[in-house]
Design a protein around this motif. Structure first.
Motif, short mmCIF file in Angstrom:
data_model
loop_
_atom_site.label_atom_id
_atom_site.label_comp_id
_atom_site.label_asym_id
_atom_site.label_seq_id
_atom_site.Cartn_x
_atom_site.Cartn_y
_atom_site.Cartn_z
N VAL A 1 10.78 9.96 1.32
CA VAL A 1 10.81 9.85 -0.14
C VAL A 1 10.37 11.18 -0.77
O VAL A 1 11.02 11.69 -1.68
CB VAL A 1 9.89 8.70 -0.61
CG1 VAL A 1 9.75 8.73 -2.12
CG2 VAL A 1 10.44 7.36 -0.15
N ILE B 1 3.35 5.68 -3.00
CA ILE B 1 4.53 6.48 -3.34
C ILE B 1 4.76 6.46 -4.84
O ILE B 1 5.03 7.49 -5.46
CB ILE B 1 5.78 5.95 -2.59
CG1 ILE B 1 5.64 6.24 -1.09
CG2 ILE B 1 7.04 6.59 -3.13
CD1 ILE B 1 6.66 5.55 -0.24
N LEU C 1 3.52 17.58 0.52
CA LEU C 1 3.27 16.20 0.89
C LEU C 1 4.05 15.82 2.16
O LEU C 1 3.48 15.29 3.11
CB LEU C 1 3.69 15.30 -0.29
CG LEU C 1 3.20 13.85 -0.23
CD1 LEU C 1 1.69 13.83 -0.30
CD2 LEU C 1 3.81 13.06 -1.38
N MET D 1 -0.21 6.57 6.14
CA MET D 1 1.06 6.40 5.43
C MET D 1 2.23 6.40 6.39
O MET D 1 2.23 7.10 7.39
CB MET D 1 1.22 7.54 4.43
CG MET D 1 0.62 7.21 3.11
SD MET D 1 1.46 8.08 1.82
CE MET D 1 0.88 9.70 2.12
N THR D 2 3.21 5.66 6.05
CA THR D 2 4.36 5.56 6.94
C THR D 2 5.32 6.73 6.72
O THR D 2 5.31 7.35 5.67
CB THR D 2 5.13 4.25 6.69
OG1 THR D 2 5.40 4.17 5.30
CG2 THR D 2 4.34 3.06 7.14
N ILE E 1 8.19 6.69 5.93
CA ILE E 1 9.12 6.52 4.81
C ILE E 1 8.67 7.37 3.62
O ILE E 1 9.48 7.95 2.91
CB ILE E 1 9.24 5.02 4.41
CG1 ILE E 1 10.41 4.80 3.44
CG2 ILE E 1 8.00 4.50 3.76
CD1 ILE E 1 11.62 4.29 4.13
N ALA E 2 7.34 7.48 3.47
CA ALA E 2 6.81 8.29 2.38
C ALA E 2 7.26 9.74 2.52
O ALA E 2 7.53 10.42 1.54
CB ALA E 2 5.29 8.21 2.35
N ARG F 1 0.83 -1.20 0.00
CA ARG F 1 0.00 0.00 0.00
C ARG F 1 0.87 1.25 0.00
O ARG F 1 0.70 2.15 -0.80
CB ARG F 1 -0.91 0.00 1.23
CG ARG F 1 -2.00 1.03 1.16
CD ARG F 1 -2.65 1.20 2.51
NE ARG F 1 -1.67 1.68 3.48
CZ ARG F 1 -1.81 1.57 4.80
NH1 ARG F 1 -2.86 0.97 5.31
NH2 ARG F 1 -0.90 2.04 5.61
N ASP F 2 1.83 1.26 0.90
CA ASP F 2 2.67 2.45 1.02
C ASP F 2 3.48 2.71 -0.24
O ASP F 2 3.48 3.81 -0.77
CB ASP F 2 3.63 2.31 2.20
CG ASP F 2 2.90 2.51 3.50
OD1 ASP F 2 1.77 3.03 3.43
OD2 ASP F 2 3.42 2.13 4.55
#
Lengths: 144, 92, 654
Positions: free
Chosen positions: C8, B11, C52, C1-2, C4-5, B6-7
Motif C-alpha cells: 500500500v 494504513i 515506510l 505490520m503485515t 500488505i502495508a 489493526r493493520d
C-alpha cells in the motif's frame, strides 16, 4: 585563425586520435587473451573453430576427473543440450565448480579437446536458489 | 479479524495524515509572490562569489601564477561586477 | 505490520509522485504559492511512503517472514541480524526499493534545505526528482515487487540464506555507498534540467550543486574502492579490478563525474563551458541509470548480475527517454547556453581543464566500447566477441598516463594565459624531478609504461609540493606567519583547491599501486604436511593441516610457514577451505568457499589461497600470488577521501 577555431580543431584532433587508437587495439590486441568469441558447442564442433572461444554449459554429472599425479589437472564434460565436449583445465578451480554447475570456459579447441585457461562458475556473488528445494528438508531435521 | 482491523487502521492513519498535511496549504489565503526576497538572496550569493574570486585572484598573483597586467585587469573587471551587484542590492 | 502495508505504501508513493508532478507543473503555469507548498509537501509524501515501505521490508526481513518471497530468498533463520538488514539490497527488487530509499533521502534533504531559496529553480528540481522516483516506483510496484508473496504451495520452513560471500562488513557497506554515489547525481541533474527550463544557465545553479556533485563523487569513489577491496580480500583471484561489466558500469559515471567536478570550477569562476557542463551531467546521470540497468538486464554475463530479469527493456526505454528529453532541451535552449567568454590560450588553466575533461570522456568512451563490445560485434558481424582485461589495459594505460600527466600540468598553468617566463619557472623543478626518477628507473632496468607511470607520479607529486610551497611562501612574505600557521590558514581559506591537490596525491599513490600489477607473480602447487614449494624468492612450508567445525561452516585450516629462500622467517599464513551450509543433506546446496590469507606490507602482498583439499591423502592445494604495491592503492584511497573531505568541509559563511 581565431582561437575558437584552434580549440575546435584540437578537440577534433584528440577525438580522431583516440578513435583511431581504440579501433587499432580492437583490430590488433597485443595479448592473444584479450578477446574471445562466444560460440555454442554446436558451432564449435561444426566449424572446428580453433581460435580463442568462450563456451557456456553445464558440467555433466560424474564427469569430473582429477589427475592422480597433479591435483590441479582436471578434465570434465561440458553439456549444452544434447551436445557434449571434453574440457581440460589445469588451474585452480572455482569454489562453486561441481557436478551440474553452470560454467563458462574460455580457451582453445584442439583435436577434439577444449583446453580451457579460464573457468567461471555462474552466480558467484548472487545467490538465488530455487525455493522448492526447501521442501526436501527443514532446519530441525538437519540439526538432529 | 483484530489483525485486519489493526493493520488497516494503521494504513488508514498513515494515509490520512499525509493527505491532510498535503492539502492544508490549499486552504491558506492567497500568498503574494516573494520575488524580491529571492533576488536579494541570489544577489548576496553573487556578491560573495565575486569577493571570493577577488581573493583567489590576489592569491594567484602572490604565488606568481598571473602576471601584473592580467592581475590588474582581472581585478578591475571583478570590482566592476561587484559594484554593479552592490548597486542593484542598494536599489531594492 | 503485515506486508500488505508495504505494498500500500509503495502504491501511495506512486500516486503521490504523479500528483507532485501535476501540481508543480500547474504551479509553474499560474504561480499560486499555495500550489507550490502543496507540491513540496506531496514530494515529501513520496519520500515518506518510500521510507515506510523500506522499513516494513526491513522489519519483515528481521522477523524472518518467509511468506514474502524476497525474505525467503535472501535470508534464513540463522542469518545474523546485521545481514538480515543488508539483505535489503541483496536481491533485485529489494535493491530497487533501496535505490528509491536513497533517492528519497536526497530528495527530502534538497527540499528541506532549499525552502525559500531558489524559488524559480526548485519546482522543476522537485518535478525531475519526482519523475525519477516515479520510474522506480513503477518498477517496484508493477514489475518486481519486493512484497510479492512466496510462490509455493507449501509453508517455507526456512529461507535460502544470504550468500556467505556477502556476509562481511565490506559487502554490507559497498552497495549502499555505491548507490549513494549513483543516486546522488540525480540532484545536480535535476538542477541542470531546471536551470535549462528557466533559461537561467548562469554560474549560480552550479554554485548550488557543487557540493552535491562532490558528495556524490566521493560516495561513488568510496563505493568503487570498497568493491575492489572486497574482491581482493574475498573473491580470491588475487586482483581488485577485473574490467567486469558491472565494475565498468560504476567506473564510467565516475569518469564523467570526475570531469564534471573539474569543469564546473571553470563555469563557476569564468562562466565558460556551459554547454559542456550540461552534457557532462546529463551523461553522468544517464550512465548511473545505465549502470543500474547493466546489473539487471541479463545483457552482460557477469559475476555481479542478478539472474533472470525482465527489467532490461524498461530500463533502456528510460535511459533513452532521459537522453532525448535532456538533449532535446539543450537544443531548444541553445541560445542561453552560449558562454559569454571564450578560451584565450592553450597554455591557460582553462584549457588545461578542458583537455583533462576531454581525456576523461574519451576514457569513458573506451570503457563503454569494451563493455559493449560483445553487443556491438554481435550486431555488426553476427558473432559475440567478449574482451578481457588485457584489452582494457592496453587501451586505457596510455590514456591513464596522459591523465596523470595532466594532473600535474593543469595546476601549474595560470588563468587566461601562462607567460613563457612563468612556464619555465613553474615547470623546471617538477620536470627535473620526473626526469631524475625516470633515469634512475631506466638504469635499474625498468622499461615502458612502468617508467612512465613512476616518473609521471614523481612529476605530479613535485607539482603538488611546489604549489603548497609557493602558496605558503607567498602568505609568509605577506603576513609574517609561521609555516604551520600559513599551511593551515591557506588550506582552510581555499578548501576546494588544496583539497583537490590532496586528492591528486591520492590518485598518484593509486597509480603507483596499479603499476605494481606489472610485477605480479603466481604459482599453484599441492603440498602434504612437511613439504614445501617456492615462488618469487619465498619458501612455503605446510606445517599443519587441521579441521574445525564452526557454527555455520566446516573448515580445513592450513598452517603455512613463509620464509625467504635464505631461511629468514617472514610470516605464518592460514588460508582456509570452508564449506558453508555443510549440514545440508543435499551436497549440491553446500557451498564451498576459500577464505584467503594475506600478508601485506607497503612493498608487496603475499596472497595465499587454499584452493582445494584432498582429505584422504592429506594434500592441500595452495595458490600463492605475490602482488607488489597493492597496499598503495588502498593508501591512495584513504588520501583521496581525506582530500575530498577537506574540499567539502563547510565554511562559516555558507
Amino acid at each position: 585563425m581565431n582561437s575558437n577555431k584552434k580549440f575546435f580543431l584540437m578537440i577534433i584532433g584528440i577525438i580522431g586520435v583516440v578513435i583511431f587508437w581504440i579501433g587499432w587495439v580492437s583490430m590488433n590486441p597485443a595479448d592473444e587473451k584479450a578477446m574471445a568469441t562466444f560460440v555454442s558447442v554446436d558451432e564449435l564442433l561444426e566449424d572446428n573453430i580453433t581460435h580463442r572461444t568462450k563456451l557456456g554449459g553445464l558440467v555433466k554429472d560424474g564427469s569430473i576427473v582429477i589427475s592422480e599425479t597433479n591435483h590441479l589437472d582436471c578434465s570434465f564434460v561440458l553439456k549444452e543440450g544434447d551436445l557434449e565436449l571434453n574440457i581440460k583445465y589445469d588451474r585452480t578451480r572455482p569454489d562453486l565448480f561441481k557436478d551440474g554447475a553452470e560454467v563458462i570456459v574460455t580457451g582453445q579447441y584442439v583435436n577434439g579437446v577444449f583446453y580451457a585457461d579460464e573457468l567461471q562458475t555462474k552466480c558467484a556473488s548472487r545467490y538465488e536458489g530455487d525455493l522448492r528445494d526447501e521442501n526436501s528438508y527443514n532446519l530441525s531435521e538437519i540439526d538432529s | 479479524m483484530m489483525d485486519f482491523i489493526r493493520d488497516y487502521g494503521l494504513i488508514l492513519i498513515l494515509f490520512i495524515l499525509p493527505v491532510i498535511f498535503v492539502i492544508q496549504p490549499l486552504f491558506l489565503p492567497m500568498i503574494a509572490k516573494k520575488n524580491i526576497q529571492v533576488d536579494v538572496t541570489s544577489l548576496k550569493r553573487k556578491k560573495l562569489l565575486i569577493y571570493r574570486q577577488i581573493k583567489e585572484l590576489e592569491m594567484e598573483f602572490d604565488i606568481g601564477n598571473i602576471n601584473e597586467q592580467d592581475f590588474s585587469s582581472g581585478r578591475a573587471d571583478l570590482k566592476r561586477e561587484v559594484s554593479e551587484v552592490i548597486a542593484q542590492l542598494n536599489s531594492l | 505490520m503485515t506486508p500488505i502495508a508495504g505494498s500500500v505504501a509503495m502504491n501511495l508513493a506512486f500516486g503521490f509522485s504523479i500528483l507532485t508532478v501535476l501540481t508543480l507543473i500547474l504551479y509553474t503555469r499560474n504561480g499560486d504559492q499555495r500550489l507550490f507548498l502543496t507540491g513540496q509537501r506531496l514530494a515529501l509524501g513520496i519520500s515518506f511512503f518510500v521510507f515506510l515501505a523500506t522499513f516494513i521490508l526491513a522489519y519483515q526481513l528481521i522477523q524472518s517472514n518467509f511468506d514474502i518471497d524476497y525474505v525467503a530468498r535472501y535470508t534464513s533463520i540463522e542469518t545474523p541480524f546485521v545481514y538480515k538488514i543488508t539483505a535489503l539490497w541483496a536481491g533485485q527488487s529489494g535493491s530497487l526499493l533501496f535505490w528509491l530509499f536513497i533517492l528519497s533521502i536526497y530528495a527530502t534533504i534538497v527540499i528541506l534545505q532549499n525552502q525559500g531559496k531558489h524559488n524559480s529553480l526548485m519546482p522543476w528540481v522537485i518535478i525531475t526528482l519526482a519523475i525519477i522516483q516515479m520510474f522506480f516506483l513503477v518498477l517496484t510496484n508493477y514489475v518486481t515487487n519486493p512484497f510479492k508473496p512466496t510462490d509455493a504451495d507449501f509453508i517455507v520452513a526456512n529461507g535460502n540464506g544470504l550468500n556467505p560471500l556477502l556476509q562481511n562488513v565490506t559487502m554490507a557497506i559497498h552497495p549502499p555507498t555505491l548507490y549513494l554515489g549513483y543516486v546522488g547525481f540525480s540532484v545536480p541533474f535535476g538542477f541542470a534540467i531546471s536551470a535549462m527550463i528557466n533559461r537561467d544557465t548562469s554560474p549560480l545553479w552550479i554554485q548550488s550543486i557543487r557540493r552535491w556533485a562532490l558528495v556524490a563523487w566521493l560516495f561513488l569513489s568510496i563505493g568503487i574502492i570498497l568493491g575492489g577491496w572486497w574482491a581482493y580480500r574475498e573473491l580470491g583471484w588475487g586482483g581488485y579490478w577485473a574490467w567486469d561489466p558491472v565494475e565498468n558500469a560504476s567506473f564510467m559515471p565516475w569518469l564523467t563525474a570526475t570531469a564534471f567536478v573539474h569543469s564546473i570550477i571553470i563555469q563557476e569562476k569564468k562562466d565558460m563551458l556551459r554547454v559542456w557542463n550540461m552534457v557532462l551531467i546529463i551523461i553522468t546521470f544517464t550512465l548511473c541509470i545505465f549502470g543500474t540497468f547493466l546489473t539487471r538486464s541479463g545483457v552482460m554475463s557477469s559475476v555481479h548480475s542478478f539472474t533472470g530479469s525482465s527489467l532490461g527493456p524498461i530500463f533502456l526505454t528510460f535511459v533513452f527517454l532521459i537522453m532525448i528529453v535532456s538533449f532535446g532541451m539543450m537544443y531548444f535552449r541553445r541560445n542561453v547556453l552560449k558562454s559569454p567568454r571564450k578560451m584565450e590560450s592553450f597554455t591557460s588553466r582553462e584549457s588545461g581543464f578542458l583537455f583533462n575533461n576531454m581525456v576523461f570522456v574519451v576514457m569513458c568512451f573506451a570503457v563503454f566500447w569494451g563493455t559493449l563490445f560483445p553487443v556491438f560485434s554481435e550486431a555488426v558481424r553476427g558473432t559475440k566477441i567478449t574482451v578481457g582485461p588485457p584489452f582494457f589495459n592496453q587501451i586505457n594505460i596510455p590514456i591513464g598516463l596522459i591523465l596523470l600527466a595532466l594532473t600535474g600540468i593543469g595546476p601549474l598553468l595560470a588563468w587566461r594565459k601562462t607567460g613563457k617566463k612563468s612556464l619555465i619557472r613553474n615547470f623546471t623543478f617538477p620536470i627535473i624531478t620526473g626526469l631524475i626518477v625516470s633515469i634512475i628507473l631506466l638504469l635499474i632496468g625498468f622499461r615502458g609504461a612502468v617508467v612512465m607511470s613512476f616518473s609521471l607520479g614523481a612529476f605530479v607529486t613535485a607539482t603538488i609540493v611546489t604549489e603548497f610551497a609557493r602558496g605558503i611562501r607567498a602568505r609568509q612574505k605577506k603576513l609574517n606567519e609561521s609555516i604551520v600557521m600559513s599551511l593551515v590558514r591557506m588550506v582552510s581559506k581555499n578548501r576546494s583547491r588544496y583539497g583537490g591537490y590532496v586528492v591528486h596525491l591520492g590518485i598518484v599513490l593509486m597509480f603507483v599501486g596499479f603499476t605494481g600489477h606489472a610485477f605480479d607473480e603466481e604459482k599453484e602447487f599441492s603440498l602434504k604436511v612437511g613439504e614445501s614449494d617456492h615462488v618469487a624468492g619465498y619458501n612455503f612450508e605446510l606445517i599443519k593441516l587441521s579441521e574445525a567445525e564452526r557454527p555455520n561452516h566446516y573448515a580445513w585450516i592450513s598452517d603455512l610457514r613463509v620464509t625467504k629462500i635464505d631461511g629468514e622467517f617472514v610470516t605464518n599464513l592460514h588460508p582456509e577451505k570452508r564449506i558453508y551450509f555443510h549440514k545440508n543433506p543435499d551436497p549440491n546446496r553446500r557451498q564451498p568457499h576459500s577464505e584467503l590469507d594475506i600478508h601485506n606490507t607497503l612493498n608487496k602482498d603475499i596472497y595465499s589461497i587454499f584452493s582445494g583439499v584432498d582429505s584422504e591423502n592429506g594434500v592441500a592445494f595452495i595458490k600463492i600470488m605475490i602482488n607488489p604495491l597493492v597496499e598503495w592503492v588502498w593508501l591512495g584511497g584513504y588520501i583521496l577521501i581525506f582530500g575530498t573531505m577537506i574540499a567539502l568541509w563547510p565554511r562559516k559563511d555558507q
